[in-house]
Design a protein around this motif. Structure first.
Motif, PDB file in Angstrom:
ATOM      1  N   ASP A  26       0.807  -1.217   0.000  1.00  0.00           N
ATOM      2  CA  ASP A  26       0.000   0.000   0.000  1.00  0.00           C
ATOM      3  C   ASP A  26       0.842   1.270   0.000  1.00  0.00           C
ATOM      4  OD1 ASP A  26      -2.614  -1.021  -0.077  1.00  0.00           O
ATOM      5  OD2 ASP A  26      -2.524  -1.541   2.045  1.00  0.00           O
ATOM      6  N   ASN A  27       2.143   1.139   0.138  1.00  0.00           N
ATOM      7  CA  ASN A  27       3.010   2.312   0.177  1.00  0.00           C
ATOM      8  C   ASN A  27       3.306   2.776  -1.248  1.00  0.00           C
ATOM      9  OD1 ASN A  27       4.781   4.343   0.774  1.00  0.00           O
ATOM     10  ND2 ASN A  27       6.467   2.997   1.371  1.00  0.00           N
ATOM     11  N   LEU A  28       2.650   3.847  -1.648  1.00  0.00           N
ATOM     12  CA  LEU A  28       2.849   4.404  -2.984  1.00  0.00           C
ATOM     13  C   LEU A  28       3.749   5.637  -2.950  1.00  0.00           C
ATOM     14  CD1 LEU A  28      -0.804   4.091  -4.344  1.00  0.00           C
ATOM     15  CD2 LEU A  28       1.068   2.441  -4.480  1.00  0.00           C
ATOM     16  N   PHE A  29       4.456   5.823  -1.841  1.00  0.00           N
ATOM     17  CA  PHE A  29       5.257   7.043  -1.669  1.00  0.00           C
ATOM     18  C   PHE A  29       6.759   6.783  -1.740  1.00  0.00           C
ATOM     19  CE2 PHE A  29       1.441   7.530   1.151  1.00  0.00           C
ATOM     20  CZ  PHE A  29       0.688   8.201   0.199  1.00  0.00           C
ATOM     21  N   LYS A  30       7.159   5.605  -2.168  1.00  0.00           N
ATOM     22  CA  LYS A  30       8.586   5.316  -2.299  1.00  0.00           C
ATOM     23  C   LYS A  30       9.013   5.759  -3.697  1.00  0.00           C
ATOM     24  CE  LYS A  30      12.064   1.672  -1.653  1.00  0.00           C
ATOM     25  NZ  LYS A  30      12.626   1.588  -2.991  1.00  0.00           N
ATOM     26  N   PHE A  31       9.306   7.032  -3.826  1.00  0.00           N
ATOM     27  CA  PHE A  31       9.709   7.564  -5.114  1.00  0.00           C
ATOM     28  C   PHE A  31      10.873   8.527  -4.920  1.00  0.00           C
ATOM     29  CE2 PHE A  31       6.126  10.159  -3.601  1.00  0.00           C
ATOM     30  CZ  PHE A  31       6.705  11.417  -3.572  1.00  0.00           C
ATOM     31  N   GLY A  32      11.549   8.827  -5.991  1.00  0.00           N
ATOM     32  CA  GLY A  32      12.699   9.727  -5.952  1.00  0.00           C
ATOM     33  C   GLY A  32      13.491   9.561  -7.224  1.00  0.00           C
ATOM     34  N   PRO A  49      -9.024   9.185  10.979  1.00  0.00           N
ATOM     35  CA  PRO A  49      -9.358   8.590  12.273  1.00  0.00           C
ATOM     36  C   PRO A  49      -8.221   8.749  13.282  1.00  0.00           C
ATOM     37  CG  PRO A  49      -9.717   7.047  10.459  1.00  0.00           C
ATOM     38  CD  PRO A  49      -8.954   8.192   9.901  1.00  0.00           C
ATOM     39  N   GLU A  50      -8.544   8.512  14.522  1.00  0.00           N
ATOM     40  CA  GLU A  50      -7.543   8.566  15.578  1.00  0.00           C
ATOM     41  C   GLU A  50      -6.453   7.528  15.291  1.00  0.00           C
ATOM     42  OE1 GLU A  50      -7.249   8.157  20.454  1.00  0.00           O
ATOM     43  OE2 GLU A  50      -9.201   8.083  19.436  1.00  0.00           O
ATOM     44  N   TYR A  82      -4.124   8.095  13.015  1.00  0.00           N
ATOM     45  CA  TYR A  82      -3.629   8.392  11.671  1.00  0.00           C
ATOM     46  C   TYR A  82      -3.286   9.876  11.570  1.00  0.00           C
ATOM     47  CZ  TYR A  82      -5.460   3.846  10.133  1.00  0.00           C
ATOM     48  OH  TYR A  82      -5.711   2.514   9.974  1.00  0.00           O
ATOM     49  N   HIS A  83      -2.466  10.218  10.587  1.00  0.00           N
ATOM     50  CA  HIS A  83      -2.153  11.624  10.332  1.00  0.00           C
ATOM     51  C   HIS A  83      -1.922  11.803   8.832  1.00  0.00           C
ATOM     52  CE1 HIS A  83       1.840   9.711  10.740  1.00  0.00           C
ATOM     53  NE2 HIS A  83       2.205  10.574   9.809  1.00  0.00           N
ATOM     54  N   PHE A  84      -2.078  13.036   8.350  1.00  0.00           N
ATOM     55  CA  PHE A  84      -1.826  13.336   6.945  1.00  0.00           C
ATOM     56  C   PHE A  84      -0.327  13.224   6.663  1.00  0.00           C
ATOM     57  CE2 PHE A  84      -5.879  15.425   7.691  1.00  0.00           C
ATOM     58  CZ  PHE A  84      -6.601  15.047   6.569  1.00  0.00           C
ATOM     59  N   SER A  85      -0.004  12.672   5.493  1.00  0.00           N
ATOM     60  CA  SER A  85       1.397  12.498   5.133  1.00  0.00           C
ATOM     61  C   SER A  85       2.091  13.850   4.977  1.00  0.00           C
ATOM     62  CB  SER A  85       1.500  11.706   3.828  1.00  0.00           C
ATOM     63  OG  SER A  85       2.823  11.691   3.344  1.00  0.00           O
ATOM     64  N   LYS A  86       3.297  13.944   5.506  1.00  0.00           N
ATOM     65  CA  LYS A  86       4.080  15.169   5.353  1.00  0.00           C
ATOM     66  C   LYS A  86       4.899  15.131   4.067  1.00  0.00           C
ATOM     67  CE  LYS A  86       4.489  15.768  10.371  1.00  0.00           C
ATOM     68  NZ  LYS A  86       5.413  15.823  11.537  1.00  0.00           N
ATOM     69  N   GLU A  87       5.289  13.929   3.648  1.00  0.00           N
ATOM     70  CA  GLU A  87       6.115  13.802   2.443  1.00  0.00           C
ATOM     71  C   GLU A  87       5.288  13.981   1.173  1.00  0.00           C
ATOM     72  OE1 GLU A  87       6.115  11.656   4.942  1.00  0.00           O
ATOM     73  OE2 GLU A  87       8.075  12.094   5.839  1.00  0.00           O
ATOM     74  N   ALA A  88       4.126  13.333   1.120  1.00  0.00           N
ATOM     75  CA  ALA A  88       3.230  13.455  -0.037  1.00  0.00           C
ATOM     76  C   ALA A  88       2.016  14.270   0.397  1.00  0.00           C
ATOM     77  CB  ALA A  88       2.804  12.075  -0.529  1.00  0.00           C
ATOM     78  N   LYS A  95      -0.634   5.727   9.123  1.00  0.00           N
ATOM     79  CA  LYS A  95      -0.816   5.239  10.474  1.00  0.00           C
ATOM     80  C   LYS A  95       0.507   5.376  11.203  1.00  0.00           C
ATOM     81  CE  LYS A  95      -3.064   1.492  13.000  1.00  0.00           C
ATOM     82  NZ  LYS A  95      -3.711   0.161  12.907  1.00  0.00           N
ATOM     83  N   GLU A  96       0.439   5.670  12.503  1.00  0.00           N
ATOM     84  CA  GLU A  96       1.659   5.913  13.263  1.00  0.00           C
ATOM     85  C   GLU A  96       2.645   4.759  13.098  1.00  0.00           C
ATOM     86  OE1 GLU A  96       2.076   8.718  14.454  1.00  0.00           O
ATOM     87  OE2 GLU A  96       0.044   9.511  14.455  1.00  0.00           O
ATOM     88  N   ASP A  97       3.864   5.106  12.633  1.00  0.00           N
ATOM     89  CA  ASP A  97       4.975   4.157  12.505  1.00  0.00           C
ATOM     90  C   ASP A  97       4.679   2.998  11.556  1.00  0.00           C
ATOM     91  OD1 ASP A  97       6.415   5.630  14.399  1.00  0.00           O
ATOM     92  OD2 ASP A  97       5.428   4.553  16.040  1.00  0.00           O
ATOM     93  N   GLU A  98       3.671   3.187  10.651  1.00  0.00           N
ATOM     94  CA  GLU A  98       3.364   2.122   9.698  1.00  0.00           C
ATOM     95  C   GLU A  98       3.220   2.700   8.299  1.00  0.00           C
ATOM     96  OE1 GLU A  98       0.310  -0.636  10.686  1.00  0.00           O
ATOM     97  OE2 GLU A  98       0.844  -0.728  12.803  1.00  0.00           O
TER      98      GLU A  98
END
Length: 356
Positions: free
Chosen positions: A86-92, A245-246, A248-254, A307-310
């Motif tokens: 589910d991690n679609l943020f591994k880019f660079g 939801p509790e 979770y947080h919005f992504s800072k990188e994406a 999700k925190e640390d995931e």
């Protein structure tokens, strides 16, 4: 089928078109069969020389994958996250081998007659080469900065290249999208050089209006649509308020973002037409209606949350705001577009259409 996150096949003998691989969920999941495989906006596609496999530019997961034409299963060649599907943020932008490679939204892929795979690494503004045997990726053109310049790979510049094909003369032609040009690499030379194709006898296009024309985008299968009444006011604000939801947080990188479409185009003006949500998931847009007739606003949101640390997740939202015929004495309207993101559950089921 980028919007469906699947690879489909069309039988030219009986005219039947059906899903071939991918369960329809937007993720980078490799499996041994069609039902245990997921794609994320697959765009580029190229047939292997032995006709047994397809090479896929899986754009949203920033990876190059290989699809077995017998089983419908897939394997990772380069880029992407090999652990968390589910991690679609591994880019660079990093050359290397296999999963250590970083790409950014590749749109084109080509298996050349040499057996080497060429990649239009669109958001890195580069053309890269992948050896399918060693899985090694190297840059052959582009310095990683958008621009227009011919030359060797150490000096050449492109701007979001997408389509890529091979000609019989050893040249690779590239659709240099943002430059509105066709570029080519001459592979017969010892050191590949990027050049621009000269189009003789072609009239340049006429200048177009700078106003953005918003066309309706086709929503993907997993887009959540929310309809909110726009009322009949002449103008007002649209307040986007998205929460997670509790835990979770919005992504800072994406960063989560929005874009606007209107229908009819001239019946309503919404400003800004696109932008980023705040770190808390909010934004305020102003609307004004030059025409009193009914109209429709569509606010597309791409929400990236973790999700925190995931692993981080993705949610596609579409707010549809129908505006009624304008009331002459209406007050400015404050319209709230609210949604609480619900983490989606996984499934490995694959539904194929039944040939009639």
């Amino acid at each position: 089928m980028a919007g469906q996150h699947q690879i489909w096949e069309h039988n030219t003998d009986d005219g039947v078109t059906r899903a071939f691989s991918g369960d329809g969920y937007e993720r980078n999941l490799n499996g041994s069969s069609s039902s245990s495989t997921s794609f994320a906006q697959p765009s580029g596609i190229s047939l292997s020389l032995d006709l047994k496999e397809l090479y896929i530019a899986d754009s949203e997961s920033s990876s190059i994958r290989v699809l077995d034409l017998e089983t419908g299963g897939s394997k990772l060649l380069a880029g992407g996250d090999p652990v968390f599907s589910d991690n679609l943020f591994k880019f660079g932008d990093h050359d290397g081998i296999g999963s250590e490679v970083l790409l950014q939204h590749p749109l084109g892929v080509l298996c050349a007659q040499s057996g080497q795979i060429y990649i239009a690494d669109s958001y890195n503004h580069k053309i890269k080469k992948l050896d399918p045997a060693s899985k090694r990726v190297s840059t052959v053109a582009g310095i990683g900065k958008a621009g227009f310049k011919d030359g060797t790979y150490l000096e050449a510049q492109l701007s979001e290249p997408s389509g890529i094909v091979e000609a019989k003369n050893g040249r690779i032609f590239i659709a240099d999208t943002n430059n509105s040009l066709i570029r080519y690499l001459d592979l017969n030379k010892e050191e590949a050089e990027l050049l621009t194709l000269e189009l003789k006898g072609v009239q340049p296009p006429t200048a177009k209006s700078k106003s953005l024309k918003r066309l309706r985008r086709r929503s993907s299968a997993d887009t959540q649509t929310i309809t909110v009444d726009g009322g009949s006011s002449n103008e007002g604000n649209l307040s986007i308020k998205i929460s997670v939801p509790e835990g979770y947080h919005f992504s800072k990188e994406a960063r989560s973002k929005f874009s606007v479409e209107t229908e009819p185009e001239t019946a309503i003006s919404i400003d800004p037409l696109d932008g980023y949500l705040s770190p808390e998931g909010s934004a305020i847009l102003h609307f004004k209606r030059p025409s009193p007739s009914a109209s429709l606003g569509r606010i597309n949101c791409k929400v990236y949350y973790c999700k925190e640390d995931e692993v981080c997740l993705y949610q596609s939202l579409l707010f549809e705001v129908p505006f009624q015929e304008e009331s002459p004495e209406s007050n400015p309207e404050e319209i709230t577009l609210a949604y609480v993101v619900k983490p989606k559950a996984s499934t490995n089921s694959l539904q194929l259409p039944v040939a009639g």
